[in-house]
Write a protein that holds these residues in place. Sequence first.
Motif, mmCIF file in Angstrom:
data_model
loop_
_atom_site.group_PDB
_atom_site.id
_atom_site.type_symbol
_atom_site.label_atom_id
_atom_site.label_comp_id
_atom_site.label_asym_id
_atom_site.label_seq_id
_atom_site.Cartn_x
_atom_site.Cartn_y
_atom_site.Cartn_z
ATOM 1 N N GLY A 76 -14.989 3.145 3.906
ATOM 2 C CA GLY A 76 -15.637 2.458 4.971
ATOM 3 C C GLY A 76 -14.390 1.686 5.819
ATOM 4 N N VAL A 77 -13.325 1.652 5.382
ATOM 5 C CA VAL A 77 -12.430 0.911 6.322
ATOM 6 C C VAL A 77 -11.335 1.809 7.084
ATOM 7 C CG1 VAL A 77 -10.427 -0.819 6.107
ATOM 8 C CG2 VAL A 77 -12.357 -1.379 4.726
ATOM 9 N N GLY A 78 -11.046 1.588 8.241
ATOM 10 C CA GLY A 78 -10.305 2.730 8.998
ATOM 11 C C GLY A 78 -8.883 1.994 8.951
ATOM 12 N N TYR A 79 -7.976 2.786 8.530
ATOM 13 C CA TYR A 79 -6.659 2.371 8.344
ATOM 14 C C TYR A 79 -5.558 3.173 9.428
ATOM 15 C CZ TYR A 79 -7.386 0.069 3.902
ATOM 16 O OH TYR A 79 -7.642 -0.651 2.845
ATOM 17 N N ILE A 135 0.679 -1.122 -0.097
ATOM 18 C CA ILE A 135 -0.061 -0.082 -0.222
ATOM 19 C C ILE A 135 1.089 1.213 -0.187
ATOM 20 C CG2 ILE A 135 -1.535 1.440 1.274
ATOM 21 C CD1 ILE A 135 -2.605 -1.612 2.461
ATOM 22 N N ALA A 136 0.986 1.903 -1.096
ATOM 23 C CA ALA A 136 1.844 3.259 -1.470
ATOM 24 C C ALA A 136 1.219 4.449 -1.050
ATOM 25 C CB ALA A 136 2.335 3.008 -2.638
ATOM 26 N N GLN A 137 -0.006 4.389 -0.881
ATOM 27 C CA GLN A 137 -0.748 5.891 -0.807
ATOM 28 C C GLN A 137 -2.267 5.650 -0.478
ATOM 29 O OE1 GLN A 137 -2.076 8.037 -4.260
ATOM 30 N NE2 GLN A 137 -0.295 9.535 -3.369
ATOM 31 N N LEU A 138 -2.722 6.347 0.587
ATOM 32 C CA LEU A 138 -4.262 6.209 0.962
ATOM 33 C C LEU A 138 -4.905 7.609 0.671
ATOM 34 C CD1 LEU A 138 -3.906 4.181 4.371
ATOM 35 C CD2 LEU A 138 -4.953 3.425 2.017
ATOM 36 N N ARG A 139 -6.033 7.707 0.312
ATOM 37 C CA ARG A 139 -6.800 8.850 0.337
ATOM 38 C C ARG A 139 -7.902 8.650 1.059
ATOM 39 N NH1 ARG A 139 -7.648 10.021 -5.276
ATOM 40 N NH2 ARG A 139 -9.601 9.158 -5.143
ATOM 41 N N GLY A 140 -8.524 9.160 2.062
ATOM 42 C CA GLY A 140 -9.588 9.340 2.910
ATOM 43 C C GLY A 140 -9.810 10.118 3.759
#
Length: 170
Positions: free
Chosen positions: A23-26, A2-7
């Motif tokens: 809907g998933v909390g990282y 996982i190289a990037q998250l947008r949320g």
Amino acid sequence: MIAQLRGKPVASTPEGLVLDVGGVGYLVAATPSAVRKAAGVDEVTVETYMVVREDALQLYGFAERAERELFVQLLTVNGVGPKVALAIVSGSPADELRRAIVREDIARFVAIPGIGKKTAERIVLELKEKVGVVEAVSPTGDIVARDALQDVDESLPVEEQVRLALRRAA
């Protein structure tokens, strides 16, 4: 990886920043700059690096790619794990840390909690060649470059402008 998250940033805890992505909390162990970037916004993009261990998957988050790249380089140093690398990257901007490595500023790294003199020396020794090309231009060099470009004919092709500017700066 996982190289990037947008949320949506939904929490900031001592363990890290929680991002709601679809809907998933990282839970992301993030640098202070990444936490600041997420503060008070509806959506944020965080550069990440995932560490896979036998007993856990851990995400580390960064405000920008340069932080993540330095973090990854630090992980290659013997004795530097993800928590120590995160502490290093959290302390100063990535370009300043790279300059400290190039200048062999061991004291800069010893000042970070969890880093002793031997680890600081290893960081400088093992990374100096890898980050040596990012040494910043001094302010006087910037002035020289600006002066050299000032009298260059802008109607010339870019390559010719650069060639003339370099001649004048030399």
